[in-house]
Design a protein around this motif. Sequence first.
Motif, PDB file in Angstrom:
ATOM      1  N   LEU A  44     -48.325  88.574 -73.141  1.00  0.00           N
ATOM      2  CA  LEU A  44     -48.999  88.018 -74.320  1.00  0.00           C
ATOM      3  C   LEU A  44     -49.496  89.122 -75.246  1.00  0.00           C
ATOM      4  O   LEU A  44     -49.428  89.011 -76.466  1.00  0.00           O
ATOM      5  N   MET A  45     -50.013  90.200 -74.639  1.00  0.00           N
ATOM      6  CA  MET A  45     -50.478  91.323 -75.453  1.00  0.00           C
ATOM      7  C   MET A  45     -49.313  91.957 -76.207  1.00  0.00           C
ATOM      8  O   MET A  45     -49.433  92.296 -77.390  1.00  0.00           O
ATOM      9  N   LEU A  46     -48.194  92.092 -75.508  1.00  0.00           N
ATOM     10  CA  LEU A  46     -47.009  92.685 -76.153  1.00  0.00           C
ATOM     11  C   LEU A  46     -46.528  91.790 -77.298  1.00  0.00           C
ATOM     12  O   LEU A  46     -46.174  92.280 -78.374  1.00  0.00           O
ATOM     13  N   ILE A  47     -46.540  90.473 -77.074  1.00  0.00           N
ATOM     14  CA  ILE A  47     -46.114  89.553 -78.129  1.00  0.00           C
ATOM     15  C   ILE A  47     -47.015  89.729 -79.352  1.00  0.00           C
ATOM     16  O   ILE A  47     -46.537  89.797 -80.483  1.00  0.00           O
ATOM     17  N   ARG A  48     -48.325  89.838 -79.113  1.00  0.00           N
ATOM     18  CA  ARG A  48     -49.232  90.000 -80.262  1.00  0.00           C
ATOM     19  C   ARG A  48     -48.909  91.287 -81.030  1.00  0.00           C
ATOM     20  O   ARG A  48     -48.802  91.285 -82.252  1.00  0.00           O
ATOM     21  N   LEU A  49     -48.731  92.390 -80.308  1.00  0.00           N
ATOM     22  CA  LEU A  49     -48.401  93.660 -80.977  1.00  0.00           C
ATOM     23  C   LEU A  49     -47.087  93.549 -81.746  1.00  0.00           C
ATOM     24  O   LEU A  49     -46.963  94.003 -82.882  1.00  0.00           O
ATOM     25  N   ALA A  50     -46.111  92.909 -81.106  1.00  0.00           N
ATOM     26  CA  ALA A  50     -44.780  92.836 -81.712  1.00  0.00           C
ATOM     27  C   ALA A  50     -44.780  91.916 -82.930  1.00  0.00           C
ATOM     28  O   ALA A  50     -44.097  92.200 -83.915  1.00  0.00           O
ATOM     29  N   VAL A  51     -45.547  90.837 -82.876  1.00  0.00           N
ATOM     30  CA  VAL A  51     -45.626  89.944 -84.033  1.00  0.00           C
ATOM     31  C   VAL A  51     -46.215  90.715 -85.222  1.00  0.00           C
ATOM     32  O   VAL A  51     -45.729  90.601 -86.351  1.00  0.00           O
TER      33      VAL A  51
END
Lengths: 82, 186
Positions: A44-51
Motif C-alpha cells: 500500500l505504501m508503494l502504491i501511494r508513492l507510485a501514484v
Amino acid sequence: MLSCKQASELLSQSLDRPLTRRERWALRLHLWICAACRRFGRQLMLIRLAVGKVVAETEQNENLRLSPEARLRMTRALESGQ
Amino acid sequence: MTDKTPHDWLNEHGDYLYRFALARLRDTHLAEDAVQETLLAAIKSPSFEGKSAPRTWLTGILKHKIIDIIRKQGVEQPAEDMSQYAAEEDPADEFFNERGHWADRPLAWPAAENALEQKQFLSVLQRCIERLPPKLARLFLLREVHEEDNESICKELQISPTNAWVMLYRARMGLRQCLELHWLGK
C-alpha cells in the motif's frame, strides 16, 4: 485477534486517519505474526508513492496541451466573463 | 494596474493547469472545464494584482475547482454500495476466505526503490488506475496526492469519512490485485 481482512482494512485506513491506540496495538500484534499482512502494508505504501509519481509525470508531460478548440472556447469565455 | 491579463494566464499557464487537472480528473473535458472555471474565478478575484507567482495562485484556485467538479460528478454513493454488498457481495470476499484469511496471499514485490524506477511498473499502474470506476479513481487520486487531509476532503465532497475509508480500501485492493495480475504476471 484481528483477522487478515480486518488487519488489511486498518492498514488502509491508517493511510487516511490516525488509528486509535487500541487499533494500533491490535494491528501491531497481528503484523508481528503475519508476514502476508506485513507485505500488504508495504505494498500500500508503494502504491501511494507510485501514484504520486504517475500524477507528477502527467503534470510534467509537455505533450499534453489544451486543444486549440478548448483554448478558443476559453478565450471567448474570458472575454464575455470580463 | 497589472500588465498581465487573463489571456496571458491562459497562454502562460493554461497547459500546466490543464495537465494538473487531467492528472487528477483523468478526463479531458472535465479538465478543460476546471481550467476555464479557474481562469474565470481568477478574473473575478480582487487579489490577483501584484501576485508574484501567478501559477501558484492559479493552481490553488484550480484545486478547489477540481474538488467542485468531483462533487458535482457525484462521488459513488457508498451507502447504496454498502447495502448492496451487505448481503453476499462484500467486495472483500473475493480477497478473503470465510475465516478472514487471504484467499491468495500477497506476492513478494520488488523493493520499492527498484519498482519506482521501473517504467513498466508505472505504466501498468496507470492502466490499473484507468480500470477503476472513474468516480472511485478520482476520489482515490485526490486522497493519494492531495495535500489536504481526509477529513477536509470528505467535508468538501460531502461524504462521510467512513464511506471514504470503505471506498479507498476498495480502490487500493483493486489496484493491488491489478498490479499482481498485470505487472507481476501472476
